[in-house]
Design an enzyme around this catalytic site. Structure first.
Site, short mmCIF file in Angstrom:
data_model
loop_
_atom_site.label_atom_id
_atom_site.label_comp_id
_atom_site.label_asym_id
_atom_site.label_seq_id
_atom_site.Cartn_x
_atom_site.Cartn_y
_atom_site.Cartn_z
N LYS A 1 -31.16 24.18 32.14
CA LYS A 1 -30.77 22.75 32.24
C LYS A 1 -32.10 21.73 32.08
O LYS A 1 -32.58 22.06 30.97
CB LYS A 1 -30.18 22.38 33.81
N GLU B 1 -17.82 30.30 36.38
CA GLU B 1 -18.64 29.57 37.07
C GLU B 1 -17.81 28.71 38.09
O GLU B 1 -17.67 27.52 37.58
CB GLU B 1 -19.73 28.69 36.12
N GLY C 1 -25.33 25.33 41.91
CA GLY C 1 -26.21 24.49 42.47
C GLY C 1 -26.15 24.09 43.65
O GLY C 1 -26.85 23.26 44.23
P1 PGA Z 1 -27.11 27.70 39.66
O1 PGA Z 1 -26.30 27.11 38.24
O2 PGA Z 1 -27.45 29.24 39.43
O3 PGA Z 1 -28.24 26.69 39.78
O4 PGA Z 1 -25.88 27.51 40.51
C1 PGA Z 1 -25.72 27.96 37.37
C2 PGA Z 1 -25.17 27.48 35.94
O5 PGA Z 1 -24.76 26.10 36.02
O6 PGA Z 1 -25.08 28.08 34.91
#
Ligand code: PGA
Length: 254
Positions: A11, A162, A168
């Site tokens: 990100k 997801e 997150g």
């Molecule tokens: P996360 O994000 O592992 O921080 O939950 C996953 C993603 O957005 O691909």
């Protein structure tokens, strides 16, 4: 057998120098060779990252790509530009793009097509929100989000399931929830393409995947790896997830 894929979605994290240092550290980890590993830094870090990973087994991915090869599209990047600097993968349709930047099923598909046309492997993200899950709409959402995937080449496509409520948040899908969604998606892939594509296509789980839950999520029958945000930012935790995937690949699971 599907080869596991562990992809890190960084990100908007890490400076160029931090990205290079991280990748040097990851290469030094002497990772298992039975797992495909991909890191997706910010656009600005990609050229330096490409120089670090050249000659290693670590693949490099971008977090987005435009659907045209050039033109008046301020702040966008075209797939041939990514190819030119040594990028082989691209994430498309991430829920943060959908939520904050107006990405739709249509634009995600266009981006994926352009990526594949240029030779990129596409990681295509889908998943329901909490409100959709609570309303019993999970499968309907997944069906809608995959409705046009038949326009893509299944051999250069990876799906990433997801659940938005797990991204997150520290809250991951239970193994039963993940396996149910992944199994649904595999049947869906069979109906969009065919059984061969369904057997071969990797479906990643994403959403607070971390070392502490990798052992329960990665061995699931239809989970073929992970798309990892937060836990991919640290070499130690990302490596631990890669090693957990290698254990699954060896069939060494309880
Ligand atoms: P996360 O994000 O592992 O921080 O939950 C996953 C993603 O957005 O691909």
């Amino acid at each position: 057998m599907r080869r596991p894929l562990i992809a890190g979605n960084w990100k908007m994290h890490k400076s160029v120098a931090e990205a290079s240092a991280y990748l040097e550290g990851l290469i030094a980890e002497d990772l298992p060779t039975s797992v495909d590993v991909v890191c997706c830094p910010t656009f600005v870090s990609l050229p330096a990252a490409a120089m670090v990973v050249t000659g290693s087994d670590i693949g490099l991915g971008a977090q987005n790509v435009h659907w045209e090869t050039s033109g008046a599209f301020t702040a966008e990047l075209a797939a041939p530009m990514l190819i030119e600097i040594g990028v082989h993968w691209v994430i498309v349709g991430h829920s943060e793009r959908r939520t904050f930047f107006g990405e739709t099923d249509e634009t995600a598909l266009d981006r994926a097509r352009a990526g594949q046309a240029a030779g990129l492997e596409v990681i295509y993200c889908i998943g329901e929100t909490l409100a959709e899950r609570d309303a019993g709409e999970t499968f309907a959402v997944l069906e809608r989000q995959t409705a046009s995937l038949g326009a893509l080449d299944p051999e250069h496509l990876v799906l990433a399931y997801e659940p938005v409520w797990a991204i997150g948040t520290g809250r991951n899908a239970t193994p039963a929830q993940a396996q149910e969604a992944h199994a649904f998606l595999r049947v869906r892939v069979a109906s969009i393409f065919d059984g061969t594509a369904a057997d071969a296509m990797r479906i990643l789980y994403g959403g607070s995947l971390k070392p502490a839950n990798a052992d329960e999520l990665l061995p699931l029958a239809d989970v073929d790896g992970g798309l990892i945000g937060g836990a991919s930012l640290d070499v130690g935790s990302f490596s631990a997830i890669i090693r957990a995937a290698a254990v699954c690949a060896a069939g060494d699971v309880s």
